[in-house]
Design a protein around this motif. Structure first.
Motif, PDB file in Angstrom:
ATOM      1  N   ALA B 183       5.658   2.068  -3.589  1.00 43.10           N
ATOM      2  CA  ALA B 183       4.405   2.300  -4.312  1.00 43.10           C
ATOM      3  C   ALA B 183       4.425   1.459  -5.571  1.00 43.10           C
ATOM      4  O   ALA B 183       5.354   1.573  -6.375  1.00 43.10           O
ATOM      5  CB  ALA B 183       4.279   3.776  -4.669  1.00 43.10           C
ATOM      6  N   ALA B 184       3.434   0.601  -5.739  1.00 43.35           N
ATOM      7  CA  ALA B 184       3.377  -0.258  -6.923  1.00 43.35           C
ATOM      8  C   ALA B 184       2.031  -0.071  -7.610  1.00 43.35           C
ATOM      9  O   ALA B 184       1.050  -0.702  -7.253  1.00 43.35           O
ATOM     10  CB  ALA B 184       3.590  -1.718  -6.521  1.00 43.35           C
ATOM     11  N   PRO B 185       1.968   0.830  -8.595  1.00 44.36           N
ATOM     12  CA  PRO B 185       0.710   1.057  -9.294  1.00 44.36           C
ATOM     13  C   PRO B 185       0.342  -0.142 -10.160  1.00 44.36           C
ATOM     14  O   PRO B 185       1.181  -1.023 -10.372  1.00 44.36           O
ATOM     15  CB  PRO B 185       1.022   2.287 -10.154  1.00 44.36           C
ATOM     16  N   PRO B 186      -0.879  -0.195 -10.683  1.00 44.07           N
ATOM     17  CA  PRO B 186      -1.269  -1.327 -11.522  1.00 44.07           C
ATOM     18  C   PRO B 186      -0.236  -1.605 -12.605  1.00 44.07           C
ATOM     19  O   PRO B 186       0.301  -0.677 -13.205  1.00 44.07           O
ATOM     20  CB  PRO B 186      -2.599  -0.859 -12.129  1.00 44.07           C
ATOM     21  N   GLY B 187      -0.015  -2.870 -12.812  1.00 44.28           N
ATOM     22  CA  GLY B 187       1.004  -3.289 -13.762  1.00 44.28           C
ATOM     23  C   GLY B 187       1.355  -4.722 -13.410  1.00 44.28           C
ATOM     24  O   GLY B 187       0.661  -5.361 -12.607  1.00 44.28           O
ATOM     25  N   CYS B 188       2.433  -5.226 -13.971  1.00 44.87           N
ATOM     26  CA  CYS B 188       2.805  -6.609 -13.677  1.00 44.87           C
ATOM     27  C   CYS B 188       3.208  -6.775 -12.224  1.00 44.87           C
ATOM     28  O   CYS B 188       2.872  -7.763 -11.582  1.00 44.87           O
ATOM     29  CB  CYS B 188       3.956  -7.049 -14.574  1.00 44.87           C
ATOM     30  N   LEU B 189       3.965  -5.815 -11.682  1.00 44.10           N
ATOM     31  CA  LEU B 189       4.589  -6.019 -10.377  1.00 44.10           C
ATOM     32  C   LEU B 189       3.595  -6.299  -9.246  1.00 44.10           C
ATOM     33  O   LEU B 189       3.806  -7.221  -8.472  1.00 44.10           O
ATOM     34  CB  LEU B 189       5.483  -4.819 -10.031  1.00 44.10           C
ATOM     35  N   PRO B 190       2.485  -5.549  -9.121  1.00 44.91           N
ATOM     36  CA  PRO B 190       1.563  -5.876  -8.032  1.00 44.91           C
ATOM     37  C   PRO B 190       1.030  -7.297  -8.168  1.00 44.91           C
ATOM     38  O   PRO B 190       0.915  -8.018  -7.174  1.00 44.91           O
ATOM     39  CB  PRO B 190       0.442  -4.850  -8.216  1.00 44.91           C
ATOM     40  N   GLY B 191       0.710  -7.708  -9.386  1.00 47.77           N
ATOM     41  CA  GLY B 191       0.205  -9.057  -9.584  1.00 47.77           C
ATOM     42  C   GLY B 191       1.252 -10.102  -9.308  1.00 47.77           C
ATOM     43  O   GLY B 191       0.956 -11.202  -8.837  1.00 47.77           O
ATOM     44  N   VAL B 192       2.493  -9.769  -9.582  1.00 48.73           N
ATOM     45  CA  VAL B 192       3.579 -10.727  -9.358  1.00 48.73           C
ATOM     46  C   VAL B 192       3.758 -10.991  -7.872  1.00 48.73           C
ATOM     47  O   VAL B 192       3.949 -12.119  -7.460  1.00 48.73           O
ATOM     48  CB  VAL B 192       4.875 -10.207 -10.007  1.00 48.73           C
ATOM     49  N   CYS B 193       3.683  -9.937  -7.042  1.00 47.47           N
ATOM     50  CA  CYS B 193       3.665 -10.151  -5.600  1.00 47.47           C
ATOM     51  C   CYS B 193       3.768  -8.893  -4.766  1.00 47.47           C
ATOM     52  O   CYS B 193       3.552  -8.937  -3.567  1.00 47.47           O
ATOM     53  CB  CYS B 193       4.734 -11.129  -5.134  1.00 47.47           C
ATOM     54  N   ALA B 194       4.074  -7.736  -5.360  1.00 45.08           N
ATOM     55  CA  ALA B 194       4.341  -6.564  -4.541  1.00 45.08           C
ATOM     56  C   ALA B 194       3.148  -6.180  -3.689  1.00 45.08           C
ATOM     57  O   ALA B 194       3.294  -5.800  -2.543  1.00 45.08           O
ATOM     58  CB  ALA B 194       4.742  -5.388  -5.426  1.00 45.08           C
ATOM     59  N   VAL B 195       1.945  -6.298  -4.252  1.00 48.90           N
ATOM     60  CA  VAL B 195       0.770  -5.999  -3.445  1.00 48.90           C
ATOM     61  C   VAL B 195       0.296  -7.253  -2.730  1.00 48.90           C
ATOM     62  O   VAL B 195      -0.133  -7.202  -1.593  1.00 48.90           O
ATOM     63  CB  VAL B 195      -0.338  -5.392  -4.321  1.00 48.90           C
ATOM     64  N   GLY B 196       0.468  -8.379  -3.394  1.00 39.93           N
ATOM     65  CA  GLY B 196       0.323  -9.608  -2.647  1.00 39.93           C
ATOM     66  C   GLY B 196      -0.914 -10.410  -2.934  1.00 39.93           C
ATOM     67  O   GLY B 196      -1.651 -10.156  -3.881  1.00 39.93           O
ATOM     68  N   PHE B 197      -1.071 -11.395  -2.116  1.00 38.57           N
ATOM     69  CA  PHE B 197      -2.122 -12.387  -2.305  1.00 38.57           C
ATOM     70  C   PHE B 197      -3.072 -12.271  -1.122  1.00 38.57           C
ATOM     71  O   PHE B 197      -2.632 -12.324   0.021  1.00 38.57           O
ATOM     72  CB  PHE B 197      -1.509 -13.768  -2.382  1.00 38.57           C
ATOM     73  N   ASN B 198      -4.350 -12.119  -1.398  1.00 38.73           N
ATOM     74  CA  ASN B 198      -5.340 -11.912  -0.363  1.00 38.73           C
ATOM     75  C   ASN B 198      -4.904 -10.733   0.506  1.00 38.73           C
ATOM     76  O   ASN B 198      -4.675  -9.655   0.003  1.00 38.73           O
ATOM     77  CB  ASN B 198      -5.550 -13.184   0.454  1.00 38.73           C
ATOM     78  N   ALA B 199      -4.703 -10.964   1.787  1.00 38.06           N
ATOM     79  CA  ALA B 199      -4.413  -9.823   2.652  1.00 38.06           C
ATOM     80  C   ALA B 199      -2.919  -9.609   2.858  1.00 38.06           C
ATOM     81  O   ALA B 199      -2.511  -8.659   3.515  1.00 38.06           O
ATOM     82  CB  ALA B 199      -5.084 -10.016   4.003  1.00 38.06           C
TER      83      ALA B 199
END
Lengths: 438, 450
Positions: B183-199
């Motif tokens: 689980a990666a809530p809003p913060g640096c990590l999702p933007g860095v790559c945990a949630v990713g790019f596009n799909a």
């Protein structure tokens, strides 16, 4: 046969180059030629073989697995008789030819004989190969006495080893100056000389040999004043020369050795030289000089290997800057250790310099205890040192010399306590201080 | 074959010159009280006060090995130790010519050279060094263990240059393995790559992007679902301090109190760095942020930070610990304990993670900042296990450096006056005193008092 890398010689320089090539290039074919029919060993070990300190089976620097793992084609018992740089081929004594892309000559040196009448024809012994060591041991078995000509490292080691075997040893040197003249000054040479005399070695300095005759355990050595030494064996240790007689065409520039630049390249493209055979830049004079010692051999070999395998960064830096880069040869510094009859000694850098003009010399001489310490400074930089039976790290001193570290105010303390002070200075210099800025 | 080796680390600044290391070495190596037998040597007897031991560095390319004509010295490829073979040695001492570190030297008492061999992996000198100037670092073992494991993060991260998070997330996921839901809530990590790019996600494990407010409760649900269908997964949250201590605190507190079986990691960079460096509840006193600027009316944050790890400790968690990536050995030990604890109940790991952009320091100093925070007791390392009920310092700092050495590295503290620094020092001292009191009396007593 065709090979990408060809290394002639399999001692420290050759092996060190092979290691470095394999770091850079794991695939290129690599062939190493040894003139002796055995695994690689160091000529430095030979006096200890004669002395019986170590057995022949225990001295090999690499095993068969090494050559297999590193995919090195190791040709043993083959002698190179000709190198043709025009066609990039070497010819072996069995008539076969090996073509190379890049060649390293690391053939070391061979003994020289003085022009003494009769010496060449007599059954004299030298000490440079395993075969030589075996011959000396064989001769010593039935011998009661021996004459050793020359007081260099080979001569001194041989005299001690034969003396310990119970032979009466006559050590003969043509000139007045003390023993080990390349490394030790008169005072320290006298100390070493005395230890040998005390241990029953008869030292005959200033006795030029005028004639050697005889064969097979029955020899006669005549010196200048007419004295005749009758002896069972004669060991000659009067010096070495670079082993490079396979260059029949004068295209590679030769001096006393093969002339090389600071990347160990000779004057001919795709030919490198390293070790005793190479004549490279001297650290102090910046002229090309021979420095046939072990630590230099592996360092030169490493640089040659790097240069042959062609680490692009290093080569580019060297080409463009045209001067020393981090991994090019910093220049040879004379250094050696000599251990005799339980005593230990070392000589580093400009150890022979006496007090004059630019140099300041500090000596501590305790002959009755066989203790000697000499420190040579140029301004506040250490440039040379000799020690007999003193506790100092020669490697640390060596680095102070090579890095040209300024002692500044610490100099007096350094003279007083060289061991701790040298360690401390190196401590300051080998660790970078962590600087944190914004 | 390992790629890294354990090392004997010398911290000269901590050495007090007592010489216990020499005595211990001579005893264990030669059964003698004569320190001439010691493989480690003090530099001493000089006019000025200077101490520090010299010892073999077990070089990667040892000059002594290369210059040995008798093949008596070899570098062991498995242990990294430069080994000396007595039977082959001829005592020519040429090895001593090559060593610039006094690592190998002639001992006249035994007429051979001597050198350090790390006592086979348990150096005696380290055990007797009271000021802890000698340390046997086993972090190489960590790298050798982790190196062959699968890296579960994508090769490219969009983090700021020098961000500490990359090393943190790669090591964490490697350690926990592929059976993990992130689980990666809003913060640096999702933007860095945990949630990713596009799909596409940048992780090789299932990951999702909860709201700041519901991270712990969503993750708790995911863990319960998997448990019901009979699959044992590690439920991992990697949240910032905003997602843990501030906005995310309600759900976190609830999940911890209920004893949900999840591993919650708070990556504390002391502010909302992802959205433009605003202050958070863990931003320390005096710190510059974009919402606590430095000017005529305000001198950085006027309030002290809340100490989140102790708040979590009072939630009856299975496991609570503070960690930094600068002490990787410690970090992995805690990850392992937290991992195990998350199968029984709630595990909380508070990782201090400096932010090169928001804290204003050079990108190559992330590790050094963490080290200084630890050695100055700004961020003490400890752990609490419910099964023992004990809080334990894992890297006790007996003689902490002044907090100034840590503060001086950071631009966000550049404006601080002496008094303000003294306040931060007092805050740190008080906190350590409180932790020590808990360590001494036990957590249960503390709860009884409160």
């Amino acid at each position: 046969m065709q090979t990408k890398y060809l290394i002639i010689g399999s001692s420290h320089a050759g092996l060190s180059a092979a290691d470095e090539i394999r770091v850079q290039d794991q695939k290129g074919t690599l062939t190493m030629i040894s003139m002796e029919n055995c695994l690689p060993y160091s000529p430095t070990i030979l006096p200890y073989i004669v002395e019986g300190k170590v057995e022949e089976k225990d001295i090999y620097l690499r095993d068969e697995k090494y050559f297999k793992d590193n995919k090195i084609n190791y040709l043993r018992g083959k002698k190179v008789i000709q190198v043709s740089t025009k066609t990039s081929k070497v010819t072996l004594d069995d008539g076969s030819e090996i073509g190379y892309k890049k060649l390293l000559v690391a053939t070391g040196s061979e003994p020289t004989l003085p022009p003494t009448p009769g010496l060449k024809e007599s059954s004299h012994l030298v000490l440079r190969t395993m075969e030589d060591a075996r011959k000396i041991n064989q001769a010593a078995q039935n011998a009661k006495s021996a004459v050793v000509m020359g007081t260099g490292l080979v001569g001194m080691h041989a005299a001690e080893a034969l003396g310990k075997k119970g032979l009466t040893v006559e050590l003969i040197r043509g000139r007045r100056r003390a023993v080990l003249p390349n490394y030790f000054d008169n005072d320290s040479g006298d100390l070493i000389h005395k230890v040998f005399v005390d241990n029953g070695i008869r030292c005959n300095l200033d006795h030029q040999v005028t004639q050697v005759e005889g064969k097979n355990g029955n020899l006669k050595v005549t010196v200048k004043d007419g004295t005749v030494f009758e002896t069972n064996m004669v060991v000659v240790g009067t010096g070495v020369k670079s082993r490079m007689n396979f260059f029949t065409t004068p295209d590679v520039e030769l001096g006393e050795g093969i002339l090389v630049d600071n990347m160990m390249r000779t004057s001919v493209k795709n030919v490198w030289a390293a070790g005793d055979v190479a004549q490279a830049t001297d650290f102090f004079s910046q002229k090309k000089e021979l420095n046939p010692i072990l630590p230099d051999a592996f360092e030169q070999g490493k640089i040659a290997g790097l240069s042959m395998a062609g680490d692009p960064a290093v080569i580019l830096a060297f080409e463009e800057i045209g001067r020393q880069v981090a991994l090019s040869y910093p220049g040879g510094v004379s250094m050696n250790t000599f251990n005799f009859y339980g005593n230990r000694s070392f000589a580093l850098g400009l150890s022979l310099v006496e007090e004059k003009d630019d140099y300041e010399v500090h000596k501590k001489n305790v002959p009755e205890k066989c203790i000697y310490q000499k420190l040579v400074f140029q301004d506040d930089v250490l440039v040379g040192a000799i020690g007999i039976n003193i506790t100092i790290d020669p490697g640390v001193m060596m680095n102070l010399i090579r890095r040209g570290i300024h002692l500044n105010k610490a100099r007096d303390e350094f003279i007083e306590k060289p061991l701790d002070m040298s360690r401390r200075l190196m401590w300051n210099n080998w660790r970078g201080v962590v600087k944190i800025g914004r | 074959m390992p790629t890294a080796y354990n090392t004997l680390v010398v911290h000269p600044e901590k050495c007090n010159g007592c010489g216990d290391c020499e005595i211990a070495c001579a005893k264990v190596k030669a059964d003698s009280s004569d320190v001439a037998h010691s493989r480690i040597k003090m530099i001493k007897g000089l006019g000025e006060e200077f101490f520090g031991p010299v010892v073999c560095m077990q070089c990667g390319e040892p000059n002594c090995v290369k210059s040995c004509p008798a093949h008596a010295l070899t570098k062991n490829p498995d242990t990294g130790i430069v080994e000396w073979n007595k039977d082959r040695c001829v005592s020519c001492t040429i090895c001593t010519l090559g060593c610039p570190y006094s690592g190998i030297y002639y001992n006249p008492l035994v007429s051979t050279v001597i050198k350090c061999d790390h006592c086979g992996g348990d150096p005696e000198c380290v055990k007797v060094c009271k000021p802890k100037a000698l340390e046997y670092s086993v972090e190489a073992t960590v790298y050798d263990e982790q190196g062959p494991l699968e890296d579960l993060f994508g090769p490219d991260l969009a983090a700021c240059m020098g961000c500490n998070m990359e090393i943190l997330v790669r090591h964490t996921l490697r350690h926990l393995g592929p059976d993990t839901v992130l689980a990666a809530p809003p913060g640096c990590l999702p933007g860095v790559c945990a949630v990713g790019f596009n799909a596409a996600t940048g992780t090789q494990v299932p990951s999702f992007h909860p709201l700041l407010t519901n991270t712990a409760s969503m993750l708790a649900g995911v863990r319960r679902y998997y448990k019901r269908i009979g699959r044992d997964v590690t439920a991992l949250a990697l949240a910032g301090d905003g997602g843990a201590a501030d906005v995310g605190f309600q759900s976190l507190s609830g999940a911890a109190e209920r004893g949900e079986e999840i591993l919650f990691v708070c990556i504390d960079n002391e502010g909302y760095m992802n959205t433009g460096m605003q202050r958070s509840g863990t931003t320390p006193f005096g710190s510059w942020t974009s919402t606590t600027p430095v000017g005529p009316n305000l001198r950085g944050k006027p309030r002290d930070a809340k100490y989140m790890p102790l708040i979590m400790l009072m939630h009856n968690c299975e496991y609570v610990a503070t960690a930094v990536t600068a002490y990787m050995d410690d970090f992995h030990k805690k990850l392992e304990k937290a991992h195990q604890a998350s199968k029984r109940g709630f595990a909380y790991l508070h990782v201090f993670s400096p932010c090169t952009t928001g804290w204003r320091y050079p990108g190559d100093k992330s590790i050094e900042v963490q080290r200084r925070a630890v050695v100055s007791n700004t961020f003490p390392l400890w752990e609490y296990e419910r099964k023992t009920g004990k809080l334990r310092f894992t890297h006790p700092v007996d003689n902490p450096e002044p907090i100034g050495s840590y503060i001086a590295m950071l631009g966000k503290f550049r404006h601080l006056t002496k008094d303000e620094i003294a306040h931060l020092q007092k805050t740190a001292d008080d906190r350590v005193r409180m932790l020590k009191a808990i360590e001494a009396s036990g957590v249960e007593t503390l709860k009884a008092v409160s």
